[in-house]
Structures are given as structure tokens and as C-alpha cells.
Design a protein around this motif. Sequence first.
Motif, mmCIF file in Angstrom:
data_model
loop_
_atom_site.group_PDB
_atom_site.id
_atom_site.type_symbol
_atom_site.label_atom_id
_atom_site.label_comp_id
_atom_site.label_asym_id
_atom_site.label_seq_id
_atom_site.Cartn_x
_atom_site.Cartn_y
_atom_site.Cartn_z
ATOM 1 N N GLY A 244 -35.338 -3.186 121.946
ATOM 2 C CA GLY A 244 -34.328 -2.188 122.265
ATOM 3 C C GLY A 244 -33.742 -2.396 123.652
ATOM 4 O O GLY A 244 -32.736 -1.792 124.009
ATOM 5 N N ALA A 245 -34.401 -3.276 124.433
ATOM 6 C CA ALA A 245 -33.940 -3.563 125.798
ATOM 7 C C ALA A 245 -34.486 -4.926 126.214
ATOM 8 O O ALA A 245 -35.451 -5.434 125.629
ATOM 9 C CB ALA A 245 -34.401 -2.480 126.765
ATOM 10 N N ILE A 246 -33.852 -5.498 127.220
ATOM 11 C CA ILE A 246 -34.247 -6.832 127.693
ATOM 12 C C ILE A 246 -34.133 -6.877 129.214
ATOM 13 O O ILE A 246 -33.217 -6.303 129.801
ATOM 14 C CB ILE A 246 -33.352 -7.938 127.100
ATOM 15 C CG1 ILE A 246 -33.515 -8.018 125.577
ATOM 16 C CG2 ILE A 246 -33.666 -9.298 127.711
ATOM 17 C CD1 ILE A 246 -32.671 -9.123 124.949
ATOM 18 N N ILE A 247 -35.064 -7.581 129.824
ATOM 19 C CA ILE A 247 -34.962 -7.946 131.239
ATOM 20 C C ILE A 247 -34.900 -9.467 131.289
ATOM 21 O O ILE A 247 -35.797 -10.148 130.781
ATOM 22 C CB ILE A 247 -36.170 -7.440 132.047
ATOM 23 C CG1 ILE A 247 -36.183 -5.905 132.075
ATOM 24 C CG2 ILE A 247 -36.130 -7.991 133.478
ATOM 25 C CD1 ILE A 247 -37.418 -5.313 132.720
ATOM 26 N N PHE A 248 -33.839 -9.996 131.874
ATOM 27 C CA PHE A 248 -33.690 -11.448 131.994
ATOM 28 C C PHE A 248 -34.217 -11.920 133.343
ATOM 29 O O PHE A 248 -34.285 -11.158 134.317
ATOM 30 C CB PHE A 248 -32.223 -11.850 131.861
ATOM 31 C CG PHE A 248 -31.651 -11.639 130.491
ATOM 32 C CD1 PHE A 248 -32.128 -12.369 129.411
ATOM 33 C CD2 PHE A 248 -30.643 -10.707 130.271
ATOM 34 C CE1 PHE A 248 -31.616 -12.172 128.140
ATOM 35 C CE2 PHE A 248 -30.118 -10.512 129.004
ATOM 36 C CZ PHE A 248 -30.608 -11.243 127.931
#
Length: 224
Positions: free
Chosen positions: A167-171
Motif C-alpha cells: 500500500g506504500a513504498i519507501i525507495f
Amino acid sequence: MSIRHWPEGERPREKLLALGAEALSDAELLAIFLRVGVTGRSAVDLARDLLTAFGGLRQLLEADQARFCAERGLGTAKFVQLQATLELSKRHLAAQLARGSALTSPTLVRAYLATQLRHLGHEEFAALFLDTQHRVIRFESLFRGTLDSASVYPREVARRALELGAGAIIFAHNHPSGVAEPSDADRRITERLREALGLFDIRVLDHFVIGDGEVVSFAERGWL
């Protein structure tokens, strides 16, 4: 003089037990790892010599086997011990992240991503996939090599996020040059990814650029 003849409050092991590991210098912590010195040099003296020879603690910890074992007082057994210790540290950070929301532990997220990418001699683009509660699903490396808008594929990132139910991403990606300042290409890539993932209601929470001893956050810069 041997360390065992030092005043008790100055011996690294006793100092650690009394004051905690954070109270020790790099040389004192390394001396505990080494356990013994060499002829005419205590473990602390040897640790100081090694830090000077390698140019610092990080360079020593990230040295390859040949470079590490070439120094007096080190060897294959110590190299194996060190690699096991470093891997335990990575897994400890991962286990801590897995216990709660990534957003409640920004310092931990930063440390974990830096540990994963900082030592690499090539650029690598990775993602921390999160569920809708921002709990960690998985960390994965996505692209490797010189990163630009032509080498990072938003469609592939979106496909993988959907496969994992993110539902979310940190790159995060590293700059082997050691300079953490994001480039214009970094900003363009991030915007393309944000737009593509937004079509599937997947939020990009942050993008960390990892340099040598410095990590820059897009969210802290107000770019997300």
C-alpha cells in the motif's frame, strides 16, 4: 602494559559493562572484538593501528577478505567473525522494522537502508514495500547500474508492488561517489514513480539517497 593490568575503569570490557557500549571509542569496541593484541601492542593499541591503516572504522568493516587479512593481527577467522557480526546487525535491524510501522521509526528505516546499500561500489535502486498500515512486507533491490530515467521502469515497480499487496513504498538508492545530494535525474525518477504508483493508490512515502556517512530524505526536503 597488558590491558589486564590497566585500572578496571579503563579496560574496554569492564567499561562497556559499567557504562554501556555507546560510551566506548571505536578503538575500544574494536579491541573487544580482537580480544588480544600482538607482541608489544595491546588490543587497544592494535585497534588504533588498524583504524589508521584502513582510514577509519567503516573502511575496516567493509574491507574485502584479501585486504582485511593482510593486516597484522587479523586473519581468516577474524574476517569470518566480522562478516557474521555484520549480518547479525542487519538482521537485527530488519527484525526491529518488522515489529511495527516504518513511519514510527524513521531513524531505524534510515539506518537499515544505509546498512543495505552504503557499501556497494555500484548504484543500486531498492524499495521497502509496506502494507496499508506501513508495516514492512519486504525489502528488495530493483535496479542496478547507472540510474537514470531510462533504466528505472515504473511499470515493473508497480507490478511488483501489486504482487506483494503493498500500500506504500519507501525507495532508496546509493551514490558510490559518497555524495548524497540528489541529482535532477533522481528527482525526475521519483516523480515518475510517484505518478505511476498513484494510479494504483500506492503511496511513495520517501526516497533516501545514501552517500558516505550521509543520507538525504526527499520527504524531509519537502519533495514528496
